[in-house]
Write a protein that holds these residues in place. Structure first.
Motif, PDB file in Angstrom:
ATOM      1  N   PHE A 281       0.829  -1.211   0.000  1.00 53.76           N
ATOM      2  CA  PHE A 281       0.000   0.000   0.000  1.00 53.76           C
ATOM      3  C   PHE A 281       0.860   1.255   0.000  1.00 53.76           C
ATOM      4  O   PHE A 281       0.545   2.233  -0.698  1.00 53.76           O
ATOM      5  N   LEU A 282       1.952   1.249   0.766  1.00 51.91           N
ATOM      6  CA  LEU A 282       2.817   2.426   0.840  1.00 51.91           C
ATOM      7  C   LEU A 282       3.335   2.806  -0.537  1.00 51.91           C
ATOM      8  O   LEU A 282       3.292   3.983  -0.934  1.00 51.91           O
ATOM      9  N   MET A 283       3.809   1.830  -1.277  1.00 54.05           N
ATOM     10  CA  MET A 283       4.325   2.122  -2.609  1.00 54.05           C
ATOM     11  C   MET A 283       3.241   2.718  -3.502  1.00 54.05           C
ATOM     12  O   MET A 283       3.446   3.729  -4.180  1.00 54.05           O
ATOM     13  N   LEU A 284       2.064   2.108  -3.501  1.00 53.34           N
ATOM     14  CA  LEU A 284       0.994   2.562  -4.382  1.00 53.34           C
ATOM     15  C   LEU A 284       0.384   3.876  -3.918  1.00 53.34           C
ATOM     16  O   LEU A 284      -0.010   4.713  -4.737  1.00 53.34           O
ATOM     17  N   ALA A 285       0.303   4.087  -2.598  1.00 54.98           N
ATOM     18  CA  ALA A 285      -0.208   5.354  -2.083  1.00 54.98           C
ATOM     19  C   ALA A 285       0.724   6.505  -2.441  1.00 54.98           C
ATOM     20  O   ALA A 285       0.279   7.588  -2.851  1.00 54.98           O
ATOM     21  N   VAL A 286       2.025   6.278  -2.285  1.00 59.42           N
ATOM     22  CA  VAL A 286       3.000   7.300  -2.682  1.00 59.42           C
ATOM     23  C   VAL A 286       2.882   7.580  -4.174  1.00 59.42           C
ATOM     24  O   VAL A 286       2.949   8.738  -4.618  1.00 59.42           O
TER      25      VAL A 286
END
Length: 420
Positions: A281-286
């Motif tokens: 999620f962190l990668m895609l949210a960023v």
């Protein structure tokens, strides 16, 4: 060496601005303004893409239950991508022929069937069927929803359609692992309950789709056959370079979605399902936030910056895995998110700009074929190689190949931006 084509603007008028009488009557009956329909469709798009990544943090649980290797995880993920490609290649023009709404409805139906399969799955073999259905759903949704978003707003705002399409695509993909990871860590029956809740989300998406007007006229019976890839005559080299950039972005995205939970648990020794899903999620949210921040900039420059950061992200990830450092891995995740977000935003905006109005669905589907191919060969290669040479050497080879692709695409896009 081929001479780069000079950039040109292709006149475009959304089909929604030239609807025939029957379509206009439908819009009056539904009484949904195009702006409202635009955001309703954005929700439908988000909900569909969310479902495609729900299983990501659950593979550890499935592995414990059914005792299969990490290589099988990558094959399951590749089967999903194969389903996407089948839909894009066989039905790439379906929405140009039959209309956008029937294809979007088929995408939601396929997503619902996939969800039911995951709820009832008794063994790993059934997961393959669920992932194929999920892939068909994504393949039908991506090109069609992107084309429809473009047609629901004036031509002068087409850049906003590209921004929203990339943001909801990536945002939806990111929400899936986060939500499923939280269910897996804190809720009972983690491989069932999250999918039951998702069925309710799909029901809401179906209601929203009902209110969205059709934008294609005239309509005809679709022909489900391989109609070939549609690469625009004008801007051909730039379109191909954007597709290569998208391939690289999806390759890294696939590595995270398929293997990050395994790497975080096995290499970095973090067993929490919430953390494993949170990393994806962190990668895609960023990436989603990056797209919002960069939406006003020139698409070619955005891609070039993204490809440069892509190289830095690969170096950080390789270093993190070599040292088993979670902090360094998270830093690489953030940089990778910025890179993937920028590359995907700029490359899709390029494809959208170059797509001829009469073949928009097929042309955008071609772009997504190039992107989703990146979810198959590299990711499966890493998974299989990991069983023979180990995780770190496999990721190292993968990173070197991706770096070469990035440099090649960067050179091509630079020639289009600065023609001699």
């Amino acid at each position: 060496m081929a001479t780069a084509q000079a950039p040109s603007r292709i006149p475009d008028q959304p089909c929604a601005d030239c609807l025939d009488y029957s379509l206009a009557a439908e819009r009056r009956r539904l009484a949904v303004p195009r702006r409202a329909a635009f955001w309703l469709l954005a929700f439908v798009f988000t909900a569909t893409m969310l479902g495609t990544t729900l299983p990501t943090p659950l593979y550890d649980i499935y592995q414990a239950q059914w005792h299969f290797s990490p290589a099988i995880v990558t094959v399951i993920f590749a089967v999903y991508a194969a389903g996407v490609l089948a839909a894009l290649l066989l039905a790439g023009r379906a929405s140009d022929q039959a209309g956008r709404k029937p294809v979007l409805a088929a995408a939601l139906g396929s997503s619902a069937l996939s969800t039911v399969v995951f709820i009832l799955a008794p063994n790993v073999g059934v997961l393959f069927a669920g992932r194929i259905l999920s892939g068909l759903s994504a393949g039908l949704m991506t090109g069609t929803a992107t084309a429809t978003l473009t047609e629901l707003i004036p031509a002068s705002a087409s850049r906003r359609a590209s921004l929203v399409a990339t943001a909801v695509n990536m945002g939806g993909l990111g929400l899936g692992p986060l939500i499923a990871g939280l269910f897996a860590q804190y809720a009972p029956h983690p491989t069932v309950l999250v999918f039951e809740v998702y069925l309710a989300v799909l029901a809401a998406a179906g209601l929203c789709l009902f209110l969205v007007p059709e934008t294609v006229s005239p309509r005809q019976r679709p022909v489900l056959r391989f109609a070939g890839l549609s690469i625009p005559e004008r801007g051909r080299s730039e379109f191909v370079a954007a597709g290569v950039a998208g391939f690289a972005a999806f390759s890294l995205l696939g590595l995270f979605a398929a293997l990050a939970p395994t790497f975080v648990g096995g290499v970095l020794h973090e067993s929490s399902h919430a953390v494993q899903g949170g990393v994806v999620f962190l990668m895609l949210a960023v990436g989603t936030v990056t797209q919002l921040l960069l939406s006003g900039f020139n698409s070619r420059r955005v891609v070039m910056v993204g490809l440069g950061l892509f190289l830095a992200a690969l170096a950080l990830i390789v270093a993190a895995l070599s040292q088993a450092g979670l902090a360094l891995f998270l830093a690489g995740t953030v940089v990778a998110g910025v890179a993937v977000g920028a590359v995907f935003l700029g490359s899709l905006a390029t494809a959208n700009r170059l797509a001829p109005p009469g073949r928009r669905g097929q042309t955008i589907s071609t772009f997504f074929v190039l992107c989703y191919t990146g979810l198959i060969i590299p990711v499966v290669g890493v998974g299989v190689a990991s069983d023979f040479i180990g995780d770190f050497p496999a990721v190292l080879v993968f990173s070197i190949l991706l770096a070469a692709l990035c440099i090649s695409s960067l050179a091509s896009i630079r020639r289009a931006l600065f023609p001699r």
